[in-house]
Design a protein around this motif. Structure first.
Motif, mmCIF file in Angstrom:
data_model
loop_
_atom_site.group_PDB
_atom_site.id
_atom_site.type_symbol
_atom_site.label_atom_id
_atom_site.label_comp_id
_atom_site.label_asym_id
_atom_site.label_seq_id
_atom_site.Cartn_x
_atom_site.Cartn_y
_atom_site.Cartn_z
ATOM 1 N N GLU A 109 -89.849 -31.261 -81.215
ATOM 2 C CA GLU A 109 -90.724 -30.484 -82.103
ATOM 3 C C GLU A 109 -91.664 -29.642 -81.267
ATOM 4 O O GLU A 109 -92.257 -30.129 -80.313
ATOM 5 C CB GLU A 109 -91.636 -31.386 -82.927
ATOM 6 C CG GLU A 109 -90.997 -32.393 -83.803
ATOM 7 C CD GLU A 109 -92.069 -33.415 -84.199
ATOM 8 O OE1 GLU A 109 -93.056 -33.038 -84.879
ATOM 9 O OE2 GLU A 109 -91.944 -34.578 -83.798
ATOM 10 N N ARG A 110 -91.827 -28.408 -81.656
ATOM 11 C CA ARG A 110 -92.827 -27.554 -81.023
ATOM 12 C C ARG A 110 -93.533 -26.832 -82.146
ATOM 13 O O ARG A 110 -92.900 -26.076 -82.892
ATOM 14 C CB ARG A 110 -92.135 -26.549 -80.084
ATOM 15 C CG ARG A 110 -93.055 -25.456 -79.549
ATOM 16 C CD ARG A 110 -93.956 -25.975 -78.447
ATOM 17 N NE ARG A 110 -94.805 -24.943 -77.886
ATOM 18 C CZ ARG A 110 -96.133 -24.873 -78.055
ATOM 19 N NH1 ARG A 110 -96.755 -25.746 -78.841
ATOM 20 N NH2 ARG A 110 -96.828 -23.934 -77.452
ATOM 21 N N HIS A 111 -94.789 -27.153 -82.342
ATOM 22 C CA HIS A 111 -95.544 -26.374 -83.324
ATOM 23 C C HIS A 111 -96.933 -26.059 -82.817
ATOM 24 O O HIS A 111 -97.483 -26.763 -81.978
ATOM 25 C CB HIS A 111 -95.562 -26.987 -84.717
ATOM 26 C CG HIS A 111 -95.329 -28.467 -84.779
ATOM 27 N ND1 HIS A 111 -96.315 -29.367 -84.529
ATOM 28 C CD2 HIS A 111 -94.221 -29.186 -85.071
ATOM 29 C CE1 HIS A 111 -95.824 -30.590 -84.673
ATOM 30 N NE2 HIS A 111 -94.563 -30.519 -84.983
ATOM 31 N N GLU A 155 -83.405 -23.502 -77.832
ATOM 32 C CA GLU A 155 -84.145 -23.900 -76.638
ATOM 33 C C GLU A 155 -85.465 -23.152 -76.603
ATOM 34 O O GLU A 155 -85.504 -21.919 -76.741
ATOM 35 C CB GLU A 155 -83.339 -23.587 -75.360
ATOM 36 C CG GLU A 155 -84.056 -24.081 -74.103
ATOM 37 C CD GLU A 155 -83.331 -23.735 -72.795
ATOM 38 O OE1 GLU A 155 -82.471 -22.844 -72.795
ATOM 39 O OE2 GLU A 155 -83.678 -24.359 -71.776
ATOM 40 N N CYS A 156 -86.549 -23.903 -76.413
ATOM 41 C CA CYS A 156 -87.857 -23.274 -76.242
ATOM 42 C C CYS A 156 -87.849 -22.541 -74.907
ATOM 43 O O CYS A 156 -87.339 -23.058 -73.907
ATOM 44 C CB CYS A 156 -88.960 -24.329 -76.245
ATOM 45 S SG CYS A 156 -90.605 -23.629 -76.010
ATOM 46 N N ALA A 157 -88.442 -21.328 -74.885
ATOM 47 C CA ALA A 157 -88.507 -20.565 -73.627
ATOM 48 C C ALA A 157 -89.228 -21.358 -72.547
ATOM 49 O O ALA A 157 -89.006 -21.152 -71.355
ATOM 50 C CB ALA A 157 -89.202 -19.235 -73.873
ATOM 51 N N ALA A 158 -90.099 -22.284 -72.946
ATOM 52 C CA ALA A 158 -90.876 -23.070 -71.976
ATOM 53 C C ALA A 158 -90.142 -24.315 -71.485
ATOM 54 O O ALA A 158 -90.691 -25.081 -70.697
ATOM 55 C CB ALA A 158 -92.210 -23.479 -72.593
ATOM 56 N N GLY A 256 -86.560 -20.114 -78.562
ATOM 57 C CA GLY A 256 -86.939 -20.879 -79.745
ATOM 58 C C GLY A 256 -88.148 -20.330 -80.482
ATOM 59 O O GLY A 256 -88.254 -20.455 -81.702
ATOM 60 N N ASN A 257 -89.051 -19.709 -79.751
ATOM 61 C CA ASN A 257 -90.281 -19.199 -80.369
ATOM 62 C C ASN A 257 -90.000 -18.209 -81.503
ATOM 63 O O ASN A 257 -90.792 -18.059 -82.434
ATOM 64 C CB ASN A 257 -91.152 -18.548 -79.288
ATOM 65 C CG ASN A 257 -92.506 -18.135 -79.812
ATOM 66 O OD1 ASN A 257 -92.762 -16.945 -80.008
ATOM 67 N ND2 ASN A 257 -93.367 -19.089 -80.073
ATOM 68 N N MET A 258 -88.837 -17.530 -81.434
ATOM 69 C CA MET A 258 -88.536 -16.522 -82.464
ATOM 70 C C MET A 258 -87.956 -17.143 -83.736
ATOM 71 O O MET A 258 -87.870 -16.479 -84.768
ATOM 72 C CB MET A 258 -87.548 -15.509 -81.890
ATOM 73 C CG MET A 258 -88.059 -14.914 -80.592
ATOM 74 S SD MET A 258 -86.911 -13.789 -79.844
ATOM 75 C CE MET A 258 -87.259 -12.306 -80.779
ATOM 76 N N LYS A 281 -98.323 -14.635 -74.509
ATOM 77 C CA LYS A 281 -97.403 -15.780 -74.353
ATOM 78 C C LYS A 281 -95.971 -15.262 -74.352
ATOM 79 O O LYS A 281 -95.696 -14.164 -74.826
ATOM 80 C CB LYS A 281 -97.549 -16.769 -75.520
ATOM 81 C CG LYS A 281 -98.954 -17.240 -75.761
ATOM 82 C CD LYS A 281 -99.414 -18.189 -74.692
ATOM 83 C CE LYS A 281 -100.872 -18.557 -74.917
ATOM 84 N NZ LYS A 281 -101.575 -18.868 -73.694
ATOM 85 N N TYR A 282 -95.054 -16.111 -73.881
ATOM 86 C CA TYR A 282 -93.615 -15.821 -73.912
ATOM 87 C C TYR A 282 -93.258 -14.517 -73.212
ATOM 88 O O TYR A 282 -92.328 -13.814 -73.590
ATOM 89 C CB TYR A 282 -93.069 -15.885 -75.349
ATOM 90 C CG TYR A 282 -93.267 -17.266 -75.923
ATOM 91 C CD1 TYR A 282 -92.419 -18.310 -75.575
ATOM 92 C CD2 TYR A 282 -94.362 -17.553 -76.739
ATOM 93 C CE1 TYR A 282 -92.639 -19.602 -76.035
ATOM 94 C CE2 TYR A 282 -94.591 -18.842 -77.202
ATOM 95 C CZ TYR A 282 -93.726 -19.855 -76.841
ATOM 96 O OH TYR A 282 -93.949 -21.125 -77.290
ATOM 97 N N THR A 283 -94.060 -14.152 -72.168
ATOM 98 C CA THR A 283 -93.690 -13.059 -71.265
ATOM 99 C C THR A 283 -93.566 -13.692 -69.881
ATOM 100 O O THR A 283 -94.099 -14.770 -69.635
ATOM 101 C CB THR A 283 -94.760 -11.962 -71.263
ATOM 102 O OG1 THR A 283 -96.039 -12.572 -71.038
ATOM 103 C CG2 THR A 283 -94.800 -11.216 -72.581
HETATM 104 CO CO CO Z 1 -91.124 -22.663 -77.952
#
Ligand code: CO
Ligand code: MTE
Length: 425
Positions: A109-111, A155-158, A256-258, A281-283
């Motif tokens: 989970e990522r929120h 997959e989360c970018a992180a 995943g963020n998108m 974020k996410y750059t």
């Molecule tokens: Co993410």
């Protein structure tokens, strides 16, 4: 008792396997069988509780849960990673799973604002902006559009972000567990956008979440019309609240963020919005201080899940190495494995299904002589892209990054079978 029609063949199968297994294991298994014959094994000789009393009846578990002996198979988080539990992450226990599908209750989970609990009859999806008709859908409306079923990894970018500057977290759950793979049921985004009618200058979409973080990102129209989905089910049942119940955006192969959860609105525009999540974020900050933006695709990556720090080697002789590979650009073509830190590579046994933008399972049966190992895996996808070493990645990206770390992971297995996270590249 009536004979189970499956029994003869499965019993034969087991005997065949045992024979093969014994031959492969050499002396090790033979001694343990002999030892067992010498000291009566209570697991065979004694009557067990479960032989002697009736078990629970059919209504005891209206929603089935895993065996009580599998309680250790859970999502885990790392407390020091984030300042709060509401804007945080936990990790899929990859080392406890097999095949390619992640069970719903184990999807990481990522929120950013906690889990929104939304009554489905109160949920709405609005489409506004550069469309012929601005529309609002209920969940029932969405379920009346033609439907598709598709399996994708998220997959989360992180994922592996903590490993940029060196080996850090001890376990594939923590280094690689921001990934899951489920079958989504829902409607193609294209279908719903066509219902609204895109204006000719419609070039970008901004999906937005109904949670307190109001997560929003810019998605190019080509991707939206290609394979994005509005999903309401995962693995056959309604989405879990953690995964965005009742509606989430599925953006196959992309970070995943998108994949906006609790999706309530899609704005259609002619330019990207440059939201927080695609600027600060996410750059990907490079060595020269410039940042790469809109690096959406998750490149080919793999990890050996067993053995790994949470799953040490327990036996000399025959063992099965197991792992996962995936690529946001297509299907996995080959996975190479080394046990000696990259001196010798062999192709792993990929056990299907092999689907594009999906987790792919690989195995390598091997004999362990009790000596230390340096285990790595390297994924190659059907575009010909080869997963880089961590140093190859750093040559291009520097060490400022957090996101998009798909470098080759190394596990060092010691003589006692325990494994630790190291780097040799
Ligand atoms: Co993410
Ligand atoms: N959508 C909303 N509305 N709110 C969020 O916090 N987190 C994003 C994305 N979608 C998020 C969201 C991030 S960073 C990731 S990696 C994925 O959801 C995680 O999906 P999961 O929780 O189903 O694993």
């Amino acid at each position: 008792m009536k004979k189970d029609p499956m029994e003869p063949s499965s019993a034969n199968g087991r005997r065949r396997f045992l024979k093969g297994g014994l031959a492969a294991l050499g002396g090790v298994a033979a001694t343990s069988v002999a030892a067992r014959a010498g000291t009566p094994d209570p697991a065979i000789m004694e009557k067990q509780e479960w032989n002697q009393a009736l078990g629970d009846g059919v209504a005891a578990r209206p929603y089935g849960m895993p065996s009580q002996f599998e309680k250790h198979v859970v999502r885990r988080d790392v407390e020091w990673l984030t300042a709060s539990r509401e804007s945080s992450v936990n990790f899929t226990p990859l080392h406890e799973l097999d095949g390619i599908i992640t069970p719903n209750g184990l999807c990481f989970e990522r929120h950013h604002g906690g889990i929104a609990e939304i009554p489905p009859e109160q949920h709405r999806l609005m489409i506004n902006g550069l469309v012929d008709r601005e529309l609002v859908f209920t969940m029932d409306d969405l379920k009346r559009f033609p439907r598709v079923n598709r399996i994708f990894f998220l997959e989360c970018a992180a994922n592996s972000g903590m490993e940029w500057r060196g080996a850090q977290l001890n376990g594939c759950q923590f280094t690689h567990g921001m990934v899951h793979c489920v079958q989504y049921s829902g409607v193609l985004l294209k279908t719903v956008l066509e219902e609204a009618g895109l204006k000719t200058n419609a070039k970008w979409l901004m999906p937005e979440g109904a949670d307190s973080s109001g997560m929003n990102r810019s998605v190019p129209i080509e991707k939206a019309l290609d394979d994005c989905m509005l999903a309401f089910s995962m693995n056959g049942e309604a989405l879990r609240p953690e995964q965005g119940y009742p509606l989430r955006l599925v953006v196959p192969g992309w970070e995943g963020n998108m994949w906006v959860k609790w999706l309530r609105r899609i704005e259609v525009g002619d330019q990207p919005w440059h939201t927080r999540e695609e600027t600060s974020k996410y750059t990907d900050l490079l060595a020269d201080g410039k940042a790469r933006r809109f690096t959406w695709v998750m490149d080919a990556k793999s990890v050996v899940t067993n053995p790994s720090p949470q799953a040490p080697l327990r036996y000399k002789g025959a063992n099965v190495l197991s792992g996962l590979a995936w690529s946001g650009r297509g299907a996995i073509k080959r996975v190479d494995v080394t046990l000696d830190g990259g001196k010798n590579w062999v192709s792993a046994d990929i056990q299907g299904p092999v689907l594009p933008k999906c987790l792919t399972r690989f195995y390598l049966p091997f004999e362990w002589d009790g000596k230390p190992l340096l285990i790595q895996s390297r994924a190659i996808d059907d575009t010909g892209y080869v997963q880089p070493t961590k140093n190859e990645l750093r040559q291009v990206r520097g060490t400022n990054s957090i996101y998009h770390n798909n470098g080759i992971q190394t596990w060092h297995v010691r003589e006692n079978g325990e494994a630790e996270n190291v780097e040799v590249s």
